[in-house]
Design a protein around this motif. Structure first.
Motif, PDB file in Angstrom:
ATOM      1  N   MET A  37     -45.041  32.924  25.330  1.00  0.00           N
ATOM      2  CA  MET A  37     -45.722  31.711  24.908  1.00  0.00           C
ATOM      3  C   MET A  37     -44.828  30.501  25.149  1.00  0.00           C
ATOM      4  SD  MET A  37     -47.340  30.971  21.140  1.00  0.00           S
ATOM      5  CE  MET A  37     -45.751  31.144  20.336  1.00  0.00           C
ATOM      6  N   GLN A  38     -43.556  30.593  24.805  1.00  0.00           N
ATOM      7  CA  GLN A  38     -42.625  29.492  25.037  1.00  0.00           C
ATOM      8  C   GLN A  38     -42.483  29.205  26.537  1.00  0.00           C
ATOM      9  OE1 GLN A  38     -39.178  30.983  22.843  1.00  0.00           O
ATOM     10  NE2 GLN A  38     -39.375  29.202  21.508  1.00  0.00           N
ATOM     11  N   GLN A  39     -42.410  30.249  27.343  1.00  0.00           N
ATOM     12  CA  GLN A  39     -42.264  30.077  28.783  1.00  0.00           C
ATOM     13  C   GLN A  39     -43.488  29.382  29.378  1.00  0.00           C
ATOM     14  OE1 GLN A  39     -39.624  30.548  30.712  1.00  0.00           O
ATOM     15  NE2 GLN A  39     -40.744  29.821  32.495  1.00  0.00           N
ATOM     16  N   ARG A  40     -44.668  29.782  28.944  1.00  0.00           N
ATOM     17  CA  ARG A  40     -45.902  29.149  29.443  1.00  0.00           C
ATOM     18  C   ARG A  40     -45.927  27.670  29.083  1.00  0.00           C
ATOM     19  NH1 ARG A  40     -46.714  32.762  32.969  1.00  0.00           N
ATOM     20  NH2 ARG A  40     -47.730  34.677  32.327  1.00  0.00           N
ATOM     21  N   TRP A  41     -45.498  27.342  27.841  1.00  0.00           N
ATOM     22  CA  TRP A  41     -45.462  25.940  27.430  1.00  0.00           C
ATOM     23  C   TRP A  41     -44.488  25.159  28.305  1.00  0.00           C
ATOM     24  CZ3 TRP A  41     -48.299  22.556  25.103  1.00  0.00           C
ATOM     25  CH2 TRP A  41     -47.740  21.337  24.730  1.00  0.00           C
ATOM     26  N   TYR A  42     -43.311  25.728  28.539  1.00  0.00           N
ATOM     27  CA  TYR A  42     -42.295  25.085  29.373  1.00  0.00           C
ATOM     28  C   TYR A  42     -42.842  24.829  30.777  1.00  0.00           C
ATOM     29  CZ  TYR A  42     -37.998  24.450  32.038  1.00  0.00           C
ATOM     30  OH  TYR A  42     -37.027  23.957  32.873  1.00  0.00           O
ATOM     31  N   GLU A  43     -43.509  25.821  31.342  1.00  0.00           N
ATOM     32  CA  GLU A  43     -44.076  25.669  32.683  1.00  0.00           C
ATOM     33  C   GLU A  43     -45.103  24.545  32.725  1.00  0.00           C
ATOM     34  OE1 GLU A  43     -45.588  29.568  33.465  1.00  0.00           O
ATOM     35  OE2 GLU A  43     -43.595  30.402  33.823  1.00  0.00           O
ATOM     36  N   LEU A  44     -45.938  24.457  31.701  1.00  0.00           N
ATOM     37  CA  LEU A  44     -46.943  23.408  31.628  1.00  0.00           C
ATOM     38  C   LEU A  44     -46.290  22.031  31.544  1.00  0.00           C
ATOM     39  CD1 LEU A  44     -49.843  22.378  31.296  1.00  0.00           C
ATOM     40  CD2 LEU A  44     -49.664  22.935  28.854  1.00  0.00           C
ATOM     41  N   GLN A  52     -43.231  21.143  32.431  1.00  0.00           N
ATOM     42  CA  GLN A  52     -42.528  20.836  33.674  1.00  0.00           C
ATOM     43  C   GLN A  52     -43.504  20.395  34.769  1.00  0.00           C
ATOM     44  OE1 GLN A  52     -39.113  20.703  34.285  1.00  0.00           O
ATOM     45  NE2 GLN A  52     -39.186  20.773  32.053  1.00  0.00           N
ATOM     46  N   ALA A  53     -44.619  21.090  34.876  1.00  0.00           N
ATOM     47  CA  ALA A  53     -45.614  20.742  35.894  1.00  0.00           C
ATOM     48  C   ALA A  53     -46.165  19.337  35.653  1.00  0.00           C
ATOM     49  CB  ALA A  53     -46.742  21.771  35.895  1.00  0.00           C
ATOM     50  N   GLU A  54     -46.425  19.009  34.390  1.00  0.00           N
ATOM     51  CA  GLU A  54     -46.954  17.683  34.072  1.00  0.00           C
ATOM     52  C   GLU A  54     -45.929  16.610  34.409  1.00  0.00           C
ATOM     53  OE1 GLU A  54     -47.763  14.065  32.134  1.00  0.00           O
ATOM     54  OE2 GLU A  54     -46.109  15.335  31.484  1.00  0.00           O
ATOM     55  N   GLN A  55     -44.673  16.859  34.079  1.00  0.00           N
ATOM     56  CA  GLN A  55     -43.615  15.882  34.349  1.00  0.00           C
ATOM     57  C   GLN A  55     -43.386  15.690  35.847  1.00  0.00           C
ATOM     58  OE1 GLN A  55     -40.248  17.250  32.072  1.00  0.00           O
ATOM     59  NE2 GLN A  55     -41.023  16.339  30.180  1.00  0.00           N
ATOM     60  N   GLN A  56     -43.690  16.718  36.629  1.00  0.00           N
ATOM     61  CA  GLN A  56     -43.507  16.635  38.074  1.00  0.00           C
ATOM     62  C   GLN A  56     -44.753  16.121  38.794  1.00  0.00           C
ATOM     63  OE1 GLN A  56     -42.160  20.564  39.150  1.00  0.00           O
ATOM     64  NE2 GLN A  56     -40.251  20.341  38.006  1.00  0.00           N
ATOM     65  N   GLY A  57     -45.781  15.758  38.018  1.00  0.00           N
ATOM     66  CA  GLY A  57     -46.971  15.168  38.603  1.00  0.00           C
ATOM     67  C   GLY A  57     -47.912  16.157  39.265  1.00  0.00           C
ATOM     68  N   ALA A  58     -47.981  17.357  38.744  1.00  0.00           N
ATOM     69  CA  ALA A  58     -48.877  18.377  39.305  1.00  0.00           C
ATOM     70  C   ALA A  58     -50.332  17.923  39.201  1.00  0.00           C
ATOM     71  CB  ALA A  58     -48.686  19.698  38.564  1.00  0.00           C
ATOM     72  N   PRO A  59     -51.161  18.378  40.123  1.00  0.00           N
ATOM     73  CA  PRO A  59     -52.590  18.040  40.063  1.00  0.00           C
ATOM     74  C   PRO A  59     -53.231  18.564  38.770  1.00  0.00           C
ATOM     75  CG  PRO A  59     -52.028  19.087  42.158  1.00  0.00           C
ATOM     76  CD  PRO A  59     -50.834  19.200  41.281  1.00  0.00           C
ATOM     77  N   VAL A  60     -54.272  17.872  38.341  1.00  0.00           N
ATOM     78  CA  VAL A  60     -54.965  18.246  37.106  1.00  0.00           C
ATOM     79  C   VAL A  60     -55.428  19.697  37.149  1.00  0.00           C
ATOM     80  CG1 VAL A  60     -57.012  17.787  35.692  1.00  0.00           C
ATOM     81  CG2 VAL A  60     -55.675  15.890  36.587  1.00  0.00           C
ATOM     82  N   ARG A  61     -55.904  20.132  38.282  1.00  0.00           N
ATOM     83  CA  ARG A  61     -56.376  21.517  38.408  1.00  0.00           C
ATOM     84  C   ARG A  61     -55.259  22.515  38.070  1.00  0.00           C
ATOM     85  NH1 ARG A  61     -60.031  23.616  43.338  1.00  0.00           N
ATOM     86  NH2 ARG A  61     -60.702  25.536  42.347  1.00  0.00           N
ATOM     87  N   ASP A  62     -54.055  22.254  38.559  1.00  0.00           N
ATOM     88  CA  ASP A  62     -52.914  23.122  38.258  1.00  0.00           C
ATOM     89  C   ASP A  62     -52.555  23.063  36.777  1.00  0.00           C
ATOM     90  OD1 ASP A  62     -52.835  23.778  40.930  1.00  0.00           O
ATOM     91  OD2 ASP A  62     -51.061  22.543  41.371  1.00  0.00           O
ATOM     92  N   ARG A  70     -54.981  25.128  34.806  1.00  0.00           N
ATOM     93  CA  ARG A  70     -54.698  26.557  34.971  1.00  0.00           C
ATOM     94  C   ARG A  70     -53.518  26.973  34.098  1.00  0.00           C
ATOM     95  NH1 ARG A  70     -50.999  28.781  37.913  1.00  0.00           N
ATOM     96  NH2 ARG A  70     -50.633  26.895  39.107  1.00  0.00           N
ATOM     97  N   LEU A  71     -52.466  26.166  34.092  1.00  0.00           N
ATOM     98  CA  LEU A  71     -51.295  26.462  33.268  1.00  0.00           C
ATOM     99  C   LEU A  71     -51.633  26.390  31.779  1.00  0.00           C
ATOM    100  CD1 LEU A  71     -48.600  24.538  35.321  1.00  0.00           C
ATOM    101  CD2 LEU A  71     -48.758  27.028  35.015  1.00  0.00           C
ATOM    102  N   TYR A  72     -52.476  25.446  31.416  1.00  0.00           N
ATOM    103  CA  TYR A  72     -52.892  25.327  30.012  1.00  0.00           C
ATOM    104  C   TYR A  72     -53.661  26.577  29.582  1.00  0.00           C
ATOM    105  CZ  TYR A  72     -55.102  23.630  25.776  1.00  0.00           C
ATOM    106  OH  TYR A  72     -55.540  23.501  24.478  1.00  0.00           O
ATOM    107  N   GLU A  73     -54.536  27.058  30.436  1.00  0.00           N
ATOM    108  CA  GLU A  73     -55.293  28.278  30.119  1.00  0.00           C
ATOM    109  C   GLU A  73     -54.353  29.461  29.927  1.00  0.00           C
ATOM    110  OE1 GLU A  73     -58.500  28.784  29.388  1.00  0.00           O
ATOM    111  OE2 GLU A  73     -58.706  26.604  29.462  1.00  0.00           O
TER     112      GLU A  73
END
Length: 67
Positions: free
Chosen positions: A13-20, A22-32, A35-38
C-alpha cells in the motif's frame, strides 16, 4: 491474514502511494494517474480486509496520504 502478510500488504500500500505521488510530481498523464490510483485503492482494500483478522495493534496504522 498473518501479521507478516499484513505487514506485506501495508508495504505494498505504501509503495503504491509512493508510485502515485511520484508520477503526479513528474507530470504523468491523467490516464496513468487514474490507473495508479486504482492500484492504490485495491491495495488499501487488501490491507483493510487483512487488518480485520489481525490483532488490534496492527489496525491502528495510518494510511499513506491521510493526515
Amino acid at each position: 491474514m498473518s501479521p507478516a502478510e499484513l505487514e506485506h500488504a501495508h508495504q505494498c500500500m505504501q509503495q503504491r502511494w509512493y508510485e502515485l505521488v511520484q508520477a503526479e510530481q513528474q507530470g504523468a498523464p491523467v490516464r496513468d494517474l487514474e490507473r495508479l490510483y486504482e492500484k492504490y485503492i485495491r491495495s488499501v482494500e487488501v490491507y483493510n480486509r487483512g487488518s480485520k483478522s489481525c490483532p488490534v495493534a496492527h489496525q491502528e496504522r495510518r494510511f499513506p496520504g491521510v493526515a
